[in-house]
Design a protein around this motif. Structure first.
Motif, mmCIF file in Angstrom:
data_model
loop_
_atom_site.group_PDB
_atom_site.id
_atom_site.type_symbol
_atom_site.label_atom_id
_atom_site.label_comp_id
_atom_site.label_asym_id
_atom_site.label_seq_id
_atom_site.Cartn_x
_atom_site.Cartn_y
_atom_site.Cartn_z
ATOM 1 N N PHE A 104 0.832 -1.205 0.000
ATOM 2 C CA PHE A 104 0.000 0.000 0.000
ATOM 3 C C PHE A 104 0.866 1.253 0.000
ATOM 4 N N VAL A 105 1.892 1.267 0.824
ATOM 5 C CA VAL A 105 2.786 2.424 0.878
ATOM 6 C C VAL A 105 3.524 2.610 -0.452
ATOM 7 N N ALA A 106 3.802 1.489 -1.133
ATOM 8 C CA ALA A 106 4.569 1.557 -2.383
ATOM 9 C C ALA A 106 3.722 1.964 -3.581
ATOM 10 N N ILE A 107 2.497 1.431 -3.693
ATOM 11 C CA ILE A 107 1.705 1.667 -4.904
ATOM 12 C C ILE A 107 0.369 2.358 -4.626
ATOM 13 N N ALA A 108 0.069 2.628 -3.354
ATOM 14 C CA ALA A 108 -1.141 3.385 -2.965
ATOM 15 C C ALA A 108 -2.431 2.717 -3.421
ATOM 16 N N ARG A 109 -2.476 1.415 -3.483
ATOM 17 C CA ARG A 109 -3.691 0.708 -3.876
ATOM 18 C C ARG A 109 -4.573 0.479 -2.652
ATOM 19 N N ALA A 110 -5.832 0.910 -2.751
ATOM 20 C CA ALA A 110 -6.753 0.827 -1.615
ATOM 21 C C ALA A 110 -6.984 -0.612 -1.170
ATOM 22 N N SER A 111 -7.005 -1.554 -2.104
ATOM 23 C CA SER A 111 -7.233 -2.954 -1.758
ATOM 24 C C SER A 111 -6.120 -3.500 -0.861
#
Length: 274
Positions: A104-111
């Motif tokens: 999440f921190v790397a690609i900011a994907r909500a899932s």
């Protein structure tokens, strides 16, 4: 419910929280423990989880590939794979939570945020002592507060669902029926002093990490080690840590095992060489 519970009471056997889901299958099949399958599936997921985390921490690909197979072969982990306890499932969930939090921190994907919080909730829900592990997930998520605020809606929904499957439920039930979040009515068996807890657990972890796979003189070594603590330290541990023991077994056991002597030495060697 009393009919289902009675045989286990007579055997003086306490089932892990999630294993109550497998009781009907246990009765129908005449003794099959579904928890073994759950632990086996969790064990199969460990190599890939270890690999992704090692890569995220900057470990070279080849080294991460080697250690993704070495870590799961540790005594404590491998023996849990064939057991009916609830420790291995917690390990798989916390590794998954750390992996998803890092993604999440790397690609900011909500899932990834959703999965990280839900996995952390499952980890603590399986065993109350896993509760501090959830802090590790929060540490990663809090690295980018701006990103977390941008996904505040997902964060709120995921946190709510994670709380429903987390240690929050057993904590509230324990508090309601026993008056203690730990579900106990007496503190006689609990660590009464943080210093004694840190020292005692540190010694136990050190000894567990250095135990060989076959140790014929375990009883003699145990007596020698406990005698070597000295009167001051031994008195402190006996007074504030009633369950403290440095007992070593002839063979590894899942309740008191660690990575094992070989893997521990290999890990120390790798760190020194690095």
């Amino acid at each position: 419910w009393h009919w289902i519970n009675t045989p286990f009471q007579e055997l003086n056997y306490t089932l892990p929280n999630y294993e109550w889901l497998t009781v009907p299958l246990f009765l129908v099949t005449g003794g099959f423990h579904g928890a073994v399958v759950i632990n086996w599936i969790a064990f199969l997921a460990l190599p890939s989880l270890f690999f992704t985390l090692l890569r995220a921490f900057g470990v070279p690909g080849r080294l991460a590939y080697d250690w993704m197979w070495i870590f799961p072969s540790g005594y404590l982990i491998a023996m849990q794979a064939g057991g009916i306890g609830n420790d291995l499932i917690g390990l798989a969930f916390i590794l998954a939570a750390l992996h998803c939090a890092n993604r999440f921190v790397a690609i900011a994907r909500a899932s990834c945020l959703f999965d990280a919080l839900l996995a952390a909730g499952f980890c603590t829900g399986g065993k109350l002592t896993n509760l501090p592990l959830a802090v590790c997930v929060l540490i990663i998520l809090l690295k980018d507060l701006k990103l977390l605020r941008a996904r505040c809606f997902v964060f709120a929904i995921a946190t709510t669902l994670a709380a429903l499957v987390s240690a929050l439920i057993p904590i509230l039930l324990n508090l309601a029926y026993s008056g203690s979040i730990l579900g106990i009515t007496s503190l006689d068996d609990q660590v009464q002093n943080p210093v004694a807890g840190w020292l005692g657990n540190g010694l136990i972890l050190l000894m567990a990490a250095l135990v060989p796979p076959l140790f014929p003189g375990a009883n003699q070594i145990t007596a020698f080690l406990e005698h070597s603590l000295g009167r001051g330290l031994d008195a402190l541990l006996q007074l504030y840590y009633a369950k403290f023991t440095l007992r070593i077994n002839e063979l590894p056991q899942e309740e008191s095992g660690a990575l094992g002597l070989g893997i521990t030495l290999a890990l120390i060697t790798s760190i020194v060489l690095w």
